[in-house]
Design an enzyme around this catalytic site. Structure first.
Site, PDB file in Angstrom:
ATOM      1  N   LYS A 171      -0.741   7.301  12.945  1.00  0.00           N
ATOM      2  CA  LYS A 171      -2.129   6.884  13.176  1.00  0.00           C
ATOM      3  C   LYS A 171      -3.051   8.070  13.475  1.00  0.00           C
ATOM      4  O   LYS A 171      -4.238   8.022  13.157  1.00  0.00           O
ATOM      5  CB  LYS A 171      -2.173   5.866  14.325  1.00  0.00           C
ATOM      6  CG  LYS A 171      -1.627   4.496  13.922  1.00  0.00           C
ATOM      7  CD  LYS A 171      -2.461   3.880  12.803  1.00  0.00           C
ATOM      8  CE  LYS A 171      -2.095   2.449  12.509  1.00  0.00           C
ATOM      9  NZ  LYS A 171      -2.907   1.850  11.444  1.00  0.00           N
TER      10      LYS A 171
ATOM     11  N   SER B  53      -5.656   3.892  15.601  1.00  0.00           N
ATOM     12  CA  SER B  53      -5.220   3.212  16.825  1.00  0.00           C
ATOM     13  C   SER B  53      -5.457   4.127  18.023  1.00  0.00           C
ATOM     14  O   SER B  53      -5.400   5.359  17.899  1.00  0.00           O
ATOM     15  CB  SER B  53      -3.727   2.897  16.751  1.00  0.00           C
ATOM     16  OG  SER B  53      -3.232   2.533  18.030  1.00  0.00           O
TER      17      SER B  53
ATOM     18  N   TYR C  36       4.698   6.145  15.352  1.00  0.00           N
ATOM     19  CA  TYR C  36       3.461   5.371  15.121  1.00  0.00           C
ATOM     20  C   TYR C  36       2.239   6.228  15.466  1.00  0.00           C
ATOM     21  O   TYR C  36       1.249   6.238  14.724  1.00  0.00           O
ATOM     22  CB  TYR C  36       3.496   4.091  15.963  1.00  0.00           C
ATOM     23  CG  TYR C  36       2.304   3.170  15.793  1.00  0.00           C
ATOM     24  CD1 TYR C  36       2.113   2.445  14.615  1.00  0.00           C
ATOM     25  CD2 TYR C  36       1.367   3.008  16.814  1.00  0.00           C
ATOM     26  CE1 TYR C  36       1.020   1.590  14.467  1.00  0.00           C
ATOM     27  CE2 TYR C  36       0.277   2.157  16.683  1.00  0.00           C
ATOM     28  CZ  TYR C  36       0.108   1.444  15.506  1.00  0.00           C
ATOM     29  OH  TYR C  36      -0.979   0.599  15.360  1.00  0.00           O
ATOM     30  N   ALA C  37       2.324   6.981  16.583  1.00  0.00           N
ATOM     31  CA  ALA C  37       1.211   7.863  16.976  1.00  0.00           C
ATOM     32  C   ALA C  37       0.970   8.919  15.904  1.00  0.00           C
ATOM     33  O   ALA C  37      -0.183   9.218  15.555  1.00  0.00           O
ATOM     34  CB  ALA C  37       1.518   8.521  18.320  1.00  0.00           C
ATOM     35  N   ALA C  38       2.062   9.493  15.377  1.00  0.00           N
ATOM     36  CA  ALA C  38       1.930  10.503  14.318  1.00  0.00           C
ATOM     37  C   ALA C  38       1.244   9.900  13.101  1.00  0.00           C
ATOM     38  O   ALA C  38       0.329  10.497  12.511  1.00  0.00           O
ATOM     39  CB  ALA C  38       3.305  11.043  13.940  1.00  0.00           C
TER      40      ALA C  38
ATOM     41  N   VAL D 193       0.812  -1.222   0.000  1.00  0.00           N
ATOM     42  CA  VAL D 193       0.000   0.000   0.000  1.00  0.00           C
ATOM     43  C   VAL D 193       0.848   1.275   0.000  1.00  0.00           C
ATOM     44  O   VAL D 193       0.364   2.345  -0.350  1.00  0.00           O
ATOM     45  CB  VAL D 193      -1.017   0.043   1.177  1.00  0.00           C
ATOM     46  CG1 VAL D 193      -2.056  -1.039   1.048  1.00  0.00           C
ATOM     47  CG2 VAL D 193      -0.309   0.010   2.518  1.00  0.00           C
TER      48      VAL D 193
HETATM   49  N1  NAP Z   1      -2.941  -5.335  17.073  1.00  0.00           N
HETATM   50  C1  NAP Z   1      -3.172  -4.210  17.757  1.00  0.00           C
HETATM   51  O1  NAP Z   1      -3.073  -4.172  19.000  1.00  0.00           O
HETATM   52  C2  NAP Z   1      -3.595  -2.963  17.022  1.00  0.00           C
HETATM   53  C3  NAP Z   1      -4.068  -1.888  17.799  1.00  0.00           C
HETATM   54  C4  NAP Z   1      -4.488  -0.733  17.166  1.00  0.00           C
HETATM   55  C5  NAP Z   1      -4.430  -0.633  15.787  1.00  0.00           C
HETATM   56  N2  NAP Z   1      -3.953  -1.696  15.048  1.00  0.00           N
HETATM   57  C6  NAP Z   1      -3.911  -1.520  13.596  1.00  0.00           C
HETATM   58  O2  NAP Z   1      -4.702  -2.511  13.005  1.00  0.00           O
HETATM   59  C7  NAP Z   1      -4.217  -2.810  11.691  1.00  0.00           C
HETATM   60  C8  NAP Z   1      -4.055  -4.314  11.555  1.00  0.00           C
HETATM   61  O3  NAP Z   1      -3.134  -4.733  12.522  1.00  0.00           O
HETATM   62  P1  NAP Z   1      -2.977  -6.255  13.004  1.00  0.00           P
HETATM   63  O4  NAP Z   1      -2.788  -6.197  14.462  1.00  0.00           O
HETATM   64  O5  NAP Z   1      -4.026  -7.109  12.404  1.00  0.00           O
HETATM   65  O6  NAP Z   1      -1.536  -6.577  12.365  1.00  0.00           O
HETATM   66  P2  NAP Z   1      -0.949  -7.858  11.619  1.00  0.00           P
HETATM   67  O7  NAP Z   1      -1.503  -9.099  12.185  1.00  0.00           O
HETATM   68  O8  NAP Z   1       0.522  -7.651  11.606  1.00  0.00           O
HETATM   69  O9  NAP Z   1      -1.533  -7.698  10.131  1.00  0.00           O
HETATM   70  C9  NAP Z   1      -1.118  -6.647   9.321  1.00  0.00           C
HETATM   71  C10 NAP Z   1      -1.645  -6.869   7.912  1.00  0.00           C
HETATM   72  O10 NAP Z   1      -1.191  -5.791   7.090  1.00  0.00           O
HETATM   73  C11 NAP Z   1      -0.462  -6.318   5.972  1.00  0.00           C
HETATM   74  N3  NAP Z   1       0.577  -5.361   5.596  1.00  0.00           N
HETATM   75  C12 NAP Z   1       1.631  -4.932   6.329  1.00  0.00           C
HETATM   76  N4  NAP Z   1       2.351  -4.036   5.639  1.00  0.00           N
HETATM   77  C13 NAP Z   1       1.734  -3.893   4.443  1.00  0.00           C
HETATM   78  C14 NAP Z   1       1.978  -3.113   3.293  1.00  0.00           C
HETATM   79  N5  NAP Z   1       3.044  -2.285   3.216  1.00  0.00           N
HETATM   80  N6  NAP Z   1       1.141  -3.199   2.243  1.00  0.00           N
HETATM   81  C15 NAP Z   1       0.073  -4.033   2.281  1.00  0.00           C
HETATM   82  N7  NAP Z   1      -0.222  -4.801   3.336  1.00  0.00           N
HETATM   83  C16 NAP Z   1       0.600  -4.728   4.409  1.00  0.00           C
HETATM   84  C17 NAP Z   1       0.071  -7.645   6.497  1.00  0.00           C
HETATM   85  O11 NAP Z   1       0.373  -8.559   5.459  1.00  0.00           O
HETATM   86  P3  NAP Z   1       1.853  -8.713   4.846  1.00  0.00           P
HETATM   87  O12 NAP Z   1       2.820  -8.488   5.978  1.00  0.00           O
HETATM   88  O13 NAP Z   1       1.875 -10.091   4.314  1.00  0.00           O
HETATM   89  O14 NAP Z   1       1.917  -7.684   3.788  1.00  0.00           O
HETATM   90  C18 NAP Z   1      -1.117  -8.145   7.290  1.00  0.00           C
HETATM   91  O15 NAP Z   1      -2.096  -8.686   6.428  1.00  0.00           O
HETATM   92  C19 NAP Z   1      -2.920  -2.029  11.550  1.00  0.00           C
HETATM   93  O16 NAP Z   1      -3.163  -0.851  10.820  1.00  0.00           O
HETATM   94  C20 NAP Z   1      -2.545  -1.692  12.987  1.00  0.00           C
HETATM   95  O17 NAP Z   1      -1.742  -0.545  13.065  1.00  0.00           O
HETATM   96  C21 NAP Z   1      -3.546  -2.850  15.639  1.00  0.00           C
END
Ligand code: NAP
Length: 250
Positions: A162, A145, A158-160, A67
């Protein structure tokens, strides 16, 4: 294989695992034709595709893209249009997390956080909403987030990245509203995914202790709110950022 459809089409970025995968399954259950995406069309994305196929009765379109690269996003959206001729829901979920004390975060890591989490969501929003506007209607959900809302020591970049999604949500909601496109965001707290699997147990327990509901979120907790924002029950909701954090105070 996937084909032009009367069912609403939903693109979920970062849907090979975690929150994105849960959103894809939720939206498939809700009757959407889902389109999956991650950087690689590898085993994780294929496993998610198989789970969607079991629910939907047909294999979903999978669009590998980084992305952060607008050219790749444009090519993927073109492929989506060629296959389904429409886009109704975009969940801009793909993201990465990286933490370090402010003075110790090298510029290339700062750049990566901003280019994937912020510019990546913006590329998807720009190109996805252009396709939605053809009908014109649609719902965009950006995945921010709690760190973007409350901040956290050790996570300034990361905060910036998000918190930028909050401004993006509010501005895009105003600009795209007249074209029938709603734009909202979710701001999850701590969610049980690979992204936080390396968090030391003490830090994890401390966060749970500061969560009113006393537990970590599941990806399905977030997907339920995304499903609401994607669907008709939120028809008059736009420009909102909904916390899915169980009452966590960082
Ligand atoms: N887990 C938490 O506690 C938490 C809390 C608040 C917000 N979030 C947000 O929620 C979202 C999902 O997080 P998650 O916890 O589900 O993380 P995750 O399990 O690491 O999944 C991240 C997903 O994003 C894909 N991805 C990473 N970099 C990418 C890129 N450059 N282009 C396209 N796809 C990409 C990954 O696939 P590939 O690596 O195979 O590309 C994977 O499918 C994120 O935006 C994260 O910041 C998470």
């Amino acid at each position: 294989m996937a084909e032009a459809t009367d069912r609403p089409v939903a693109l979920i970025t970062g849907s090979s695992r975690g929150i994105g995968r849960a959103c894809a399954l939720r939206l498939a259950r809700d009757g959407h034709r889902v389109v999956l995406s991650a950087r690689q069309d590898g085993p994780e994305l294929q496993d998610a595709a198989a789970a969607v196929a079991e629910l939907a009765g047909a294999p979903p379109l999978c669009l590998p893209m980084d992305v952060a690269d607008a050219t790749q996003v444009e090519a993927a959206i073109k492929q989506l249009f060629a296959t389904h001729r429409r886009l109704d829901v975009l969940v801009a979920n793909a993201g990465v997390m990286d933490q370090a004390p402010l003075g110790l975060m090298p510029a290339d890591r700062v750049e990566r956080l901003l280019s994937v989490n912020t510019a990546g969501a913006l590329h998807c929003l720009q190109l996805g909403s252009r396709l939605m506007a053809r009908r014109p209607q649609g719902s965009v959900v950006l995945v921010s987030s709690i760190v973007g809302l409350q901040g956290a020591a050790g996570a300034v970049a990361y905060a910036a990245a998000k918190s930028a999604l909050v401004g993006m949500t509010r501005a895009a909601a105003q600009e795209l509203g007249p074209r029938g496109i709603r734009v909202n965001a979710v701001a999850p707290g701590l969610v049980d995914t690979a992204m936080v699997a390396d968090l030391p147990v003490t830090q994890r327990d401390a966060l749970i202790a500061r969560t009113a509901l006393g537990r970590i979120a599941t990806p399905d907790d977030v997907a339920a709110v995304v499903g609401f924002l994607a669907g008709p029950d939120s028809a008059f909701v736009t420009g909102q950022v909904i916390g899915v954090d169980g009452g966590l105070r960082l």
